[in-house]
Design a protein around this motif. Sequence first.
Motif, PDB file in Angstrom:
ATOM      1  N   TRP A 718       1.155  -1.305  -0.097  1.00  9.14           N
ATOM      2  CA  TRP A 718       0.026   0.254  -0.309  1.00  9.14           C
ATOM      3  C   TRP A 718       0.934   1.169  -0.123  1.00  9.14           C
ATOM      4  N   SER A 719       1.942   1.040   0.844  1.00 12.26           N
ATOM      5  CA  SER A 719       2.961   2.019   0.703  1.00 12.26           C
ATOM      6  C   SER A 719       3.188   2.583  -0.653  1.00 12.26           C
ATOM      7  N   LEU A 720       4.080   1.369  -0.856  1.00 10.00           N
ATOM      8  CA  LEU A 720       5.311   1.443  -2.379  1.00 10.00           C
ATOM      9  C   LEU A 720       4.021   2.290  -3.677  1.00 10.00           C
ATOM     10  N   ALA A 741       9.270   2.391 -10.356  1.00  8.52           N
ATOM     11  CA  ALA A 741       9.844   1.329  -9.396  1.00  8.52           C
ATOM     12  C   ALA A 741       8.927   1.080  -8.586  1.00  8.52           C
ATOM     13  N   SER A 742       8.510   1.778  -8.094  1.00 10.48           N
ATOM     14  CA  SER A 742       7.044   2.108  -6.809  1.00 10.48           C
ATOM     15  C   SER A 742       6.077   0.914  -7.072  1.00 10.48           C
ATOM     16  N   TYR A 743       5.287   1.303  -8.382  1.00 13.24           N
ATOM     17  CA  TYR A 743       4.925   0.414  -8.595  1.00 13.24           C
ATOM     18  C   TYR A 743       5.372  -1.075  -8.900  1.00 13.24           C
ATOM     19  N   ARG A 744       6.353  -1.216  -9.485  1.00 15.04           N
ATOM     20  CA  ARG A 744       6.674  -2.809 -10.022  1.00 15.04           C
ATOM     21  C   ARG A 744       6.656  -3.306  -8.244  1.00 15.04           C
ATOM     22  N   GLY A 750       2.357  -8.308  -4.479  1.00 15.31           N
ATOM     23  CA  GLY A 750       0.981  -8.936  -4.376  1.00 15.31           C
ATOM     24  C   GLY A 750       0.343  -8.467  -4.940  1.00 15.31           C
ATOM     25  N   ALA A 751       0.495  -6.629  -4.729  1.00 14.93           N
ATOM     26  CA  ALA A 751      -1.190  -5.579  -4.596  1.00 14.93           C
ATOM     27  C   ALA A 751      -1.885  -5.415  -6.165  1.00 14.93           C
ATOM     28  N   PRO A 752      -2.973  -5.708  -6.089  1.00 14.21           N
ATOM     29  CA  PRO A 752      -3.880  -5.571  -7.680  1.00 14.21           C
ATOM     30  C   PRO A 752      -4.202  -3.881  -7.622  1.00 14.21           C
TER      31      PRO A 752
END
Length: 917
Positions: A718-720, A741-744, A750-752
């Motif tokens: 969530w924080s990423l 990079a944060s999204y990847r 495992g964040a949808p």
Amino acid sequence: MPARSPRSPRSLPLPSALLAGLLSAGSLSAAPVEIDFQPPDIAPMEVCIARPADSVIFARWEGWDGGAFFTDDIGVVKSDLSRLEAVDAARWQDTLRAAYARLREVDPRYTETHALLDRIELLIATGAYAELESRRLVPELLDGIQTRSPRFQNAAAGFLADGIGVPRDPDRARQLLVASAYAGNADAILALTARVQDGETVPGWDVDPELAVTMAFGSLVGELNSTICDRIWRIAREFKNGEIVARSNAMAERWYRFAADLGDGAAAWKVVEFHLKSDGFRKDNDTLIRYLTQAADHGLTYAMVELGGLYERGAILPRDLDKARRLYKAALDPGQRQGLVRYALFLETHQEDFPGHEDERLDALRQISDLANPPGWVFTRLATGVLETKGRWAGEAEARALLERAAALGDTDGLSRLAAILFRDQHDPAATDRALDLLTRAVTHDGSISAMNDLSGAYMCRTKDAPRLDLARHWKAMEEGTGSVGPELSIDAVSIAGAVASMMDEAVLQTQALYGRPSSLAVYLSHLQATGDADPATLALWRGHAGGKDKALSRLARISLDLSASEEDRRSALGMLAEAARRGEADATLRLAGLLLEKDDAGAPEEALRLLHPLAERGSGDALSLMRELSGTGSEKEVFDRYAAIIDARGDFEALAFALPLLPPERRDDYLNRMVASMTCDFKSALRFGEAVSRIGRPQEARRWLEIAGQLGGDSAWSLIRMGDSYRDWFGAEASGEMMASYRNAWAAGAPLARHRLLERYAGPETLEYDPEAAAEVFAEALTTLEGEALASILGRLRGSTDEVQAAVFRHVDMAGPFARAAASGNAAAMREYGLFLRDGAADAGAMAEAMGWVSRAAEGGDAVAMFELSRAYAYGIGLSADAGAAGYWLSEAAAAGYPKAVELLGQMRPLQVASH
């Protein structure tokens, strides 16, 4: 009749002839006398003079002009005078001399010898030994002493033995002491008995110690008059001290109880002390309560405080906070530390139960602060009261002065709160250094765990060169090493049910709940309800415990709302949330206002504003942000203008961040310093800080706060995602690398939502990050792992992607498998996507018919897109026999379901249908 007790309850004299007849040549014993001397069997009655509080006595005599006494009861007057001399003889000496003179006029039994002895004792009490000698008062007492009463002989013996007012004369002192003893003076008898027990041979005294003590105690009991309780105390003390008679707390308790039954409230308290300590005899709670109540009824501050504590805690007595408060308030004798402290702390602890008493609490604290040697915590609480009353910023100077006193007295909380104020001065390195020193002192001197957390936060967020990761991590490790950091409690159905099973010991959560930690209390109760293991009585107990605490009730309501599985559950949760909001709990009020924003109700915005206004008046930035949403996106300045003065006086961190972009540039640094001082050093606040400085055009500062947020957020998906969104919104193209990079990293966790963010960038041809091969990687993972509706959704997204993206995906994934898997789940959208996939690849009529069969099932399942596609198939005979009626039917159904293309096409067709008629 108790052993050795006199026959008459009214008069118990000791004839001197009887004592003389008890002379014996028995051997002397150094051991204390074993004696069973019981109180007389007398029915309880009010005989003794009640001992008022010192403040009452002082008030009686403060303005006395030497004339008539305030009462005709000479016993009360003498008792007061004795207390004045004992408390502060120097202060009251003029009053005492005048009173002695007045007693000579009004009391025939108060002889010149009584007045002479009182004057001598007053000079001794004030240390005026030179005046005592120069006035030759002791020689005057000694003149004709053989004819004076035993009391005067005993006193004179003491002066001669100690050389007070006359030269020391041990032999004459002994002779007078023996004469006083033979005449029945109890003090003289006990003094001689003590000397004999010490192994001394006293010429002229040869009385068996047991008989001597018996007669002394009998003499002390004496006449049943208003001074009997003072004499009873002497007997009780002898049994308690165990010097002349064998130590017996049981006997001492009986004698104190005897005095209490004769109306002595102080003796009642002594009985209570014995039962509280339960040393040497069996404790009896009924006796304890009876005499504690008597002592409290007599106005003894410590008794009222103790009884109030029993009602407050529900120990021995049923819990009754109203009675506890009345008792504590009754104990508010000016200058009485114990009553003031207990009342102030009671109102602090139970402020939810007794709203509207804040002024009383602060007044009690101020009185404590005026006492000699006040505790440091009083100044900390007074400072907190100033900040709450005047506002965090408007009251800062006054609060700082109070906290300086608290810190000087070593109050740990005061050290931490003063440090928080000092961190505001970001332009003064000395202020920051002192703040760090204060927190370090709280740790090293007092072992403060919260100060460890504050130090970690200071090095991470508050110093000018933050983040100082090495020091921040050091202090965080120190805090965690204490074992006091509670578990992170997630609020979802799985974690609630398994909360206890996932911990080393259920006692951890239960103990935190018992101590009233709101989140722990709410989660523990939710756990009990979720597992279904607790009996109804246990559930009722914990519900009552949670319902009595506003924050716990608020958190319980939020958990219940998030986990509600039915409309009834939701209504129940909303009821709890409304109750917590009614009690003034800020989090509940904000959540309730947020829910109102989601309602399609014309009156909802007005109701939400009504809820939010009191919070905004208290400087809540969250409330201000919700009010802006209610009023429309263009109303930020309007909300700020309305509450600017409140924000300036008492705005919290969120309110300061809300105001920052709307301030004149010259005021922004001050607000930034306030934000540093007031923030909670966590991921959310660091990100909010970064957003605020990015809005005022300070990109370097924004990047620093993003770095801090990254450290605080860790690897949380969530924080990423929030980090990636911040790079996107604050810096645009220049931060593309950090954003992706944060999204990847979040996707890898495992964040949808991270998958969604990546596809927005990789599959969007208008973005800087457009990359069909990278998009294919994300699609491939989703197509391999997702099922049901989620799989159908990703298939639909793929269908809407560019040909380049689809081609890249098709190179890596055999699409028949995902489509078939999705359709087999029975999900209407999945069946539609599978049908369209088969249609696009159909090589013959059979394949096309199979494809349209899946589309038909999806349409029948309520999928609007499938309805539209099915209408086209009927219209053009694609995989189905052409059927204009069926085509019109499904087009109408698709339009009714809100599918835009169907609505548009139907709108175009109707004018043509009208024209054809």
